[in-house]
Write a protein that holds these residues in place. Structure first.
Motif, PDB file in Angstrom:
ATOM      1  N   HIS A  88       5.672 -73.362 -47.219  1.00 34.20           N
ATOM      2  CA  HIS A  88       5.512 -71.908 -47.069  1.00 34.20           C
ATOM      3  C   HIS A  88       4.238 -71.485 -46.341  1.00 34.20           C
ATOM      4  CE1 HIS A  88       8.970 -71.060 -49.647  1.00 34.20           C
ATOM      5  NE2 HIS A  88       8.570 -72.077 -50.378  1.00 34.20           N
ATOM      6  N   GLY A  89       3.368 -72.423 -46.020  1.00 31.76           N
ATOM      7  CA  GLY A  89       2.177 -72.068 -45.269  1.00 31.76           C
ATOM      8  C   GLY A  89       1.118 -71.407 -46.126  1.00 31.76           C
ATOM      9  N   GLU A  90       0.189 -70.746 -45.455  1.00 33.48           N
ATOM     10  CA  GLU A  90      -0.917 -70.077 -46.130  1.00 33.48           C
ATOM     11  C   GLU A  90      -0.383 -68.940 -46.995  1.00 33.48           C
ATOM     12  OE1 GLU A  90      -4.832 -69.525 -47.237  1.00 33.48           O
ATOM     13  OE2 GLU A  90      -3.970 -71.154 -46.043  1.00 33.48           O
ATOM     14  N   PRO A  91      -0.783 -68.874 -48.270  1.00 35.14           N
ATOM     15  CA  PRO A  91      -0.303 -67.774 -49.119  1.00 35.14           C
ATOM     16  C   PRO A  91      -0.869 -66.436 -48.657  1.00 35.14           C
ATOM     17  CG  PRO A  91      -1.979 -69.059 -50.267  1.00 35.14           C
ATOM     18  CD  PRO A  91      -1.662 -69.803 -49.004  1.00 35.14           C
ATOM     19  N   HIS A  92      -0.153 -65.370 -48.972  1.00 36.62           N
ATOM     20  CA  HIS A  92      -0.636 -64.039 -48.612  1.00 36.62           C
ATOM     21  C   HIS A  92      -1.839 -63.640 -49.472  1.00 36.62           C
ATOM     22  CE1 HIS A  92       3.646 -63.819 -47.182  1.00 36.62           C
ATOM     23  NE2 HIS A  92       3.001 -63.401 -46.119  1.00 36.62           N
ATOM     24  N   GLU A  93      -1.858 -64.097 -50.714  1.00 37.54           N
ATOM     25  CA  GLU A  93      -2.996 -63.823 -51.595  1.00 37.54           C
ATOM     26  C   GLU A  93      -3.259 -65.050 -52.456  1.00 37.54           C
ATOM     27  OE1 GLU A  93      -3.188 -60.109 -53.749  1.00 37.54           O
ATOM     28  OE2 GLU A  93      -1.705 -59.191 -52.425  1.00 37.54           O
TER      29      GLU A  93
END
Length: 752
Positions: A383-388
């Motif tokens: 999912h890649g870098e989390p949004h938070e």
């Protein structure tokens, strides 16, 4: 003798007869009962198979085979201690059964992981002695050298592990596991030792490859690229080239050459020639497989089908299929490189260092294939870098971090909670279902459940924590069975209007793609060149048509219409009913880009039916030798599907199979109806009246027509005058005179 005594004897004799008869009737040979138990095992009925074999042991207590099979079954289920006990019983009954000694080596190796240092050393020494016994008796037995290498890896003796893995490969060079095993041991040697001098002394392909890997991991991408290319240009039939290409893809992902990764991927697919090649590719991609994909892959044996599988694997994930490169593929290699740097963990993942000790969480099959990353790494690769992110540093609380991913078009909001358990060491971040109440404050804005836990009474907190555990269980399962693309830079939209209309062309469908470029606005935004692509795929994601252009905006401005748009049309003829259209557009040297994917469905019918409706800005009754020509007409499309009050607009469509058999001509009626879907009026009273009255449909025109051909090509102009502005739907109905045969099509547009 009394009557009672006689009756009693008769009864006993009868029961004995029954027992004897039933006993003989149910008697099966040892072999039959054993084979039934094995069939249960093969069918996935583990417990019943084990139970049946245990029953056989009671009848045949000296059978080495039974103890050995029970040990193998328990070992495969992960019950290593039980497996060891069964194999010890087998050892008592046989002093030369290699299977027993081989599995005892495995069992003591694995039980040692769970013990304190002194007891661990004792178990691992026993494991080594059993491996030595098997090797002395028969060095080619199964994967004995590689399994011994795993023991040395556990001990931290990476050089010895490499030596053993090399011996395994020399004995079984055709086995993919031997190649993967050596790769694994060399990778660990490189990661946790200082082996460069060791590699320099050797001249084999593996050492050359891992010297290049050393350069890549040190950030010397130019030197790594040069070394990897040298390996590619000097192929060796005993060494798979696939890991070299995969490393080169990571080099390109790390040094800003992502556009070259698609070429590397094509080379990977074309160089899949052996089962060893396939094994290396699967080992690299396994971290984002879904369970469904794992099941499909497990049933593939033909190399052609395997290439096709991996080709579709990445086509399905491509966020903009019409773009010149698959951005998701490039993103995957970037994520793996980052995960190697930040989230690597090769240590023991045991129950006592798992924060989810109540085992709330359940995982897809691919989770258990991981042998390189912690749980953060598995989520990151998907999912890649989390949004938070959220974390709390509180005395007495475990090291913690939570990741939040926002919902998108295909995935719900996902939250992942990671802890390093008090019994864990190093980078052993593990997923957990629950968090201590003290950690709620930094996550309050993420979900109502955190607020409830933070402010609830002790009794309520128990209930809310169970709700959080259920939510975590669901998110973890979804998250580890899916993946998504994320953009590394802030992408600004570059929207264009378009739509597709289908027309019958002999026994196929001609699909006309209408689009407009807002060149006037782009010129004002200083956009000079726009890259455009249209790619059409069938339902199997095979590309059946594509066109790519670089548009010089300055030149197009000279040919734009009064609304500031340059209009064009691209035709594609195909025999399938459904095609996937993919559009890509990007302003070169900027972050402005857009991609679209949609399906267009059109059928060939034997009965009366209408083509799609083309909304046109003008129709000329003569051809201009342009892409807009339709035999004797020129139909200039209106891709915006926007018409203005008081300005005529045009409609073009075709009617098929209108002329019945054995008829010279036919009369029919065309009915045009307009329906207001949504008004632009902002007056509150107008809105209330619209809600009460609902959408209003009106017949605008009803025209009687005659045709002497099986296909009737129709066009008409409309002026909606002072009708309310808003969103409309135009429906066209064709009905044969004195018949129930009719057909209808519609199109939506906006009146301004």
């Amino acid at each position: 003798m009394s009557t009672f005594a006689v009756f009693h004897k008769i009864k006993m004799a009868f029961l004995i007869c029954i027992w004897v008869v039933l006993g003989f009737a149910n008697t099966e040979s040892f072999e039959d009962q054993y084979q039934k138990a094995m069939q249960l095992w093969r069918n996935g009925q583990d417990q019943q198979a084990i139970s049946d074999l245990q029953s056989l042991v009671r009848i045949n207590p000296d059978s080495t085979l039974l103890y050995s099979m029970l040990g193998q079954m328990e070992f495969q289920k992960g019950n290593v201690t039980k497996a060891r006990d069964w194999f010890k019983e087998a050892e008592k009954r046989s002093s030369d059964d290699l299977t027993v000694y081989y599995y005892l080596a495995l069992c003591y190796r694995e039980t040692g992981k769970h013990k304190a240092l002194l007891m661990r050393k004792n178990d691992w020494n026993k494991s080594e002695s059993y491996f030595e016994f098997v090797v002395k008796k028969y060095p080619a037995y199964q994967q004995v050298f590689y399994q011994w290498a795993v023991l040395e890896r556990y001990r931290g003796h990476y050089d010895k592990a490499v030596e053993l893995a090399e011996r395994q490969l020399a004995i079984t060079p055709g086995n993919p596991k031997s190649h993967l095993g050596l790769h694994t041991m060399l990778d660990l040697f490189l990661e946790y030792s200082d082996p460069l001098e060791w590699f320099e002394k050797r001249e084999d392909r593996w050492s050359e490859y891992f010297k290049a890997e050393f350069l890549r991991r040190q950030g010397d991408f130019a030197a790594a690229e040069k070394s990897l290319h040298a390996l590619i240009y000097q192929p060796d039939s005993t060494f798979s080239i696939i890991p070299v290409y995969l490393s080169l893809a990571q080099v390109y992902a790390q040094n800003g050459k992502a556009s070259q990764i698609n070429h590397i991927w094509e080379q990977i697919l074309s160089n899949l020639r052996t089962s060893v090649d396939v094994a290396f590719l699967f080992d690299d991609m396994k971290y984002i497989f879904t369970d469904k994909e794992l099941d499909a892959f497990s049933r593939l044996y033909n190399l052609k089908n395997i290439r096709h599988f991996f080709d579709r694997f990445w086509k399905r994930r491509n966020p903009i299929p019409a773009a010149p490169e698959n951005m998701r593929l490039a993103e995957h290699f970037k994520r793996v490189a980052i995960a190697e740097e930040k989230y690597r963990y090769d240590g023991f993942r045991l129950w006592f260092n798992n924060p989810d000790k109540l085992q709330y969480l359940h995982f897809p099959q691919s989770f258990w294939l991981n042998d390189k990353f912690n749980d953060k790494g598995l989520v990151y690769i998907r999912h890649g870098e989390p949004h938070e992110r959220a974390m709390d540093v509180i005395p007495g609380m475990p090291t913690n971090e939570s990741w939040l991913y926002y919902a998108n078009g295909s995935l719900p909001k996902l939250m992942f909670h990671f802890l390093i358990d008090e019994n864990a060491v190093g980078n052993n971040w593990r997923l957990t279902a629950q968090l201590p109440r003290a950690l709620m404050s930094s996550r309050l804005t993420w979900d109502h459940i955190f607020q409830r836990i933070y402010t609830g009474t002790p009794l309520e907190v128990i209930q809310y924590k169970n709700e959080l555990a259920e939510k975590s269980k669901q998110d973890v399962w979804i998250g580890l069975d899916t993946d998504r693309h994320t953009w590394q830079e802030e992408i600004k939209p570059l929207e264009i209007p378009f739509y597709v209309a289908g027309f019958q062309d002999s026994l196929q469908i001609r699909r006309e793609f209408y689009y407009g470029l807002p060149v006037s606005n782009w010129q004002q935004d200083s956009i000079k060149v726009v890259e455009f692509a249209l790619v059409v795929q069938d339902t199997l994601l095979n590309t059946v048509f594509k066109q790519r252009f670089d548009f010089d905006i300055q030149r197009l401005v000279k040919r734009m219409n009064k609304n500031g748009f340059w209009i064009d049309q691209i035709d594609f003829i195909g025999s399938e009913e459904i095609y996937r259209y993919n559009v890509y557009i990007r302003a070169k040297n900027t972050s402005k880009m857009e991609g679209y994917s949609f399906f267009h469905q059109s059928f060939l019918h034997r009965e009366l039916y209408l083509s799609d409706i083309e909304l046109a800005s003008d129709i000329l009754e003569k051809p201009l030798k342009s892409v807009f020509d339709k035999e004797s007409l020129t139909v200039i499309p209106n891709p915006r599907r926007i018409v203005e009050q008081g300005v005529p607009f045009f409609v073009y469509f075709e009617i098929y199979n209108i002329l019945p058999e054995n008829r010279q001509s036919v009369d029919f009626t065309l009915e045009y109806r307009f329906r207001l879907l949504k008004s632009h009026q902002t007056n509150i009273f107008s809105k209330i009246w619209g809600w009460i009255a609902g959408s209003e449909e009106q017949t605008f025109a009803k025209i009687d027509r005659k045709s002497d051909k099986p296909v009737s090509k129709e066009y008409i102009a409309f002026d909606l005058g002072d009708r309310k502005t808003g969103e409309y739907e135009l429906s066209i109905r064709a009905q044969i005179a004195n018949s129930h045969k009719k057909a209808e099509k519609s199109i939506k547009f906006e009146l301004r």
